[in-house]
Design a protein around this motif. Structure first.
Motif, PDB file in Angstrom:
ATOM      1  N   GLY A 119      60.821  13.604 -14.389  1.00  0.00           N
ATOM      2  CA  GLY A 119      62.375  12.325 -13.965  1.00  0.00           C
ATOM      3  C   GLY A 119      63.354  13.495 -12.941  1.00  0.00           C
ATOM      4  O   GLY A 119      63.333  15.172 -12.782  1.00  0.00           O
ATOM      5  N   LEU A 120      63.945  12.841 -12.393  1.00  0.00           N
ATOM      6  CA  LEU A 120      65.595  13.677 -11.985  1.00  0.00           C
ATOM      7  C   LEU A 120      66.399  15.004 -12.538  1.00  0.00           C
ATOM      8  O   LEU A 120      66.210  16.324 -11.573  1.00  0.00           O
ATOM      9  CB  LEU A 120      67.044  12.933 -11.588  1.00  0.00           C
ATOM     10  N   LEU A 121      66.259  14.794 -13.624  1.00  0.00           N
ATOM     11  CA  LEU A 121      67.134  15.922 -14.336  1.00  0.00           C
ATOM     12  C   LEU A 121      66.595  17.212 -14.572  1.00  0.00           C
ATOM     13  O   LEU A 121      66.884  18.400 -13.719  1.00  0.00           O
ATOM     14  CB  LEU A 121      68.149  15.634 -15.282  1.00  0.00           C
ATOM     15  N   LEU A 124      65.890  18.671 -11.486  1.00  0.00           N
ATOM     16  CA  LEU A 124      67.078  19.678 -10.703  1.00  0.00           C
ATOM     17  C   LEU A 124      66.758  20.986 -11.559  1.00  0.00           C
ATOM     18  O   LEU A 124      67.609  22.150 -10.785  1.00  0.00           O
ATOM     19  CB  LEU A 124      68.098  18.785 -10.555  1.00  0.00           C
ATOM     20  N   ALA A 125      66.474  20.623 -12.515  1.00  0.00           N
ATOM     21  CA  ALA A 125      66.284  21.905 -13.263  1.00  0.00           C
ATOM     22  C   ALA A 125      65.682  23.301 -12.771  1.00  0.00           C
ATOM     23  O   ALA A 125      65.174  23.743 -13.127  1.00  0.00           O
ATOM     24  CB  ALA A 125      66.423  21.651 -14.979  1.00  0.00           C
ATOM     25  N   ASP A 167      76.586   9.960 -10.997  1.00  0.00           N
ATOM     26  CA  ASP A 167      77.535  10.526 -11.886  1.00  0.00           C
ATOM     27  C   ASP A 167      76.455  11.834 -12.365  1.00  0.00           C
ATOM     28  O   ASP A 167      76.739  12.675 -13.398  1.00  0.00           O
ATOM     29  CB  ASP A 167      77.667   9.840 -13.172  1.00  0.00           C
ATOM     30  N   THR A 168      75.343  11.167 -12.771  1.00  0.00           N
ATOM     31  CA  THR A 168      74.655  12.117 -13.797  1.00  0.00           C
ATOM     32  C   THR A 168      74.174  13.506 -12.670  1.00  0.00           C
ATOM     33  O   THR A 168      74.159  14.489 -13.687  1.00  0.00           O
ATOM     34  CB  THR A 168      72.610  11.454 -13.886  1.00  0.00           C
ATOM     35  N   VAL A 169      73.798  13.335 -11.564  1.00  0.00           N
ATOM     36  CA  VAL A 169      73.443  15.051 -10.514  1.00  0.00           C
ATOM     37  C   VAL A 169      74.888  15.362 -11.135  1.00  0.00           C
ATOM     38  O   VAL A 169      75.194  17.392 -10.822  1.00  0.00           O
ATOM     39  CB  VAL A 169      73.050  14.281  -9.648  1.00  0.00           C
TER      40      VAL A 169
END
Length: 235
Positions: A119-121, A124-125, A167-169
């Motif tokens: 997933g996206l998060l 990014l991690a 917003d999540t980003v």
């Protein structure tokens, strides 16, 4: 036919494996490479088209890509040689989620491949772990333009709407410095190329192309969108 080969044939006429036109790709890379001498890492690089275009735009940059597909990496090597970019590109055949570069990248790319990390998060991690100080991330992922059907969620996953995605980003500690929302033309052009290229180049995969086209037209065309962001860490 193997999934990797199907993907390669389907992207033959649209080598950017995401719904983005050439002008958008160039604009995003220009914003993501402000100096022009950055070291770039693509996590899930596929055929390497993002890296090749980045190297062409930034003659002093270097790049490396990571992917599990031997066929895709072989394609990237051939293209790099044909474009005179091979001396600035290093490719690694391994799981992008487990890759640690020797040199911290100034730009991490992960467009259309966040699923590799779950997933996206999580993507990014992974980028944050390896990013050089002052570096940037270029990430692209889907979102829902309107409420999806259960069938659309089954095909494309549990996405959020556009404001919630941004917003999540930002809540995760990132600052968007540029972005691109794929247009209807870009989204449709990508799907027409995917299905048409596969049907044209692999007649034996006509059923696969037809199934994909039907899912696009009947299930997710009216609810799916795609967002690409240039990010810097907050603080």
């Amino acid at each position: 036919m193997e999934r990797d080969l199907i993907s390669r044939l389907a992207h033959a006429d649209h080598p950017i494996a995401a719904p983005l036109g050439d002008a958008a790709v160039t604009a995003l890379l220009n914003r993501a490479l402000p100096r022009g001498d950055e070291h770039i890492l693509d996590l899930g690089c596929g055929g390497g088209e993002w890296l090749l275009r980045a190297l062409a735009l930034a003659p002093d940059a270097t790049a490396e890509g990571v992917d599990v597909s031997e066929a895709a990496l072989d394609h990237a090597r051939r293209e790099a040689a044909q474009r005179g970019l091979a001396d600035r590109l290093t490719l690694h055949e391994q799981d992008a989620a487990a890759f640690t570069p020797d040199q911290p990248p100034d730009l991490v790319l992960c467009v259309g491949s966040t699923h590799v990390f779950g997933g996206l998060l999580p993507a990014l991690a992974a980028a944050r772990k390896v990013l050089a100080p002052g570096g940037r991330v270029l990430v692209g992922d889907g979102y829902w333009e309107r409420d999806p059907s259960p069938a659309a969620v089954e095909i494309l996953g549990d996405l959020a709407d556009l404001p919630t995605t941004v917003d999540t980003v930002t809540a995760d500690g990132w600052v968007p410095v540029y972005g691109h929302i794929s247009t209807r033309h870009e989204l449709d052009d990508y799907e027409w190329n995917w299905t048409g290229s596969l049907a044209e180049r692999a007649p034996g995969q006509l059923a696969t192309a037809t199934e994909h086209r039907n899912e696009w037209l009947r299930v997710y065309r009216d609810c799916f969108g795609f967002l690409t962001l240039v990010l810097t860490p907050a603080g």
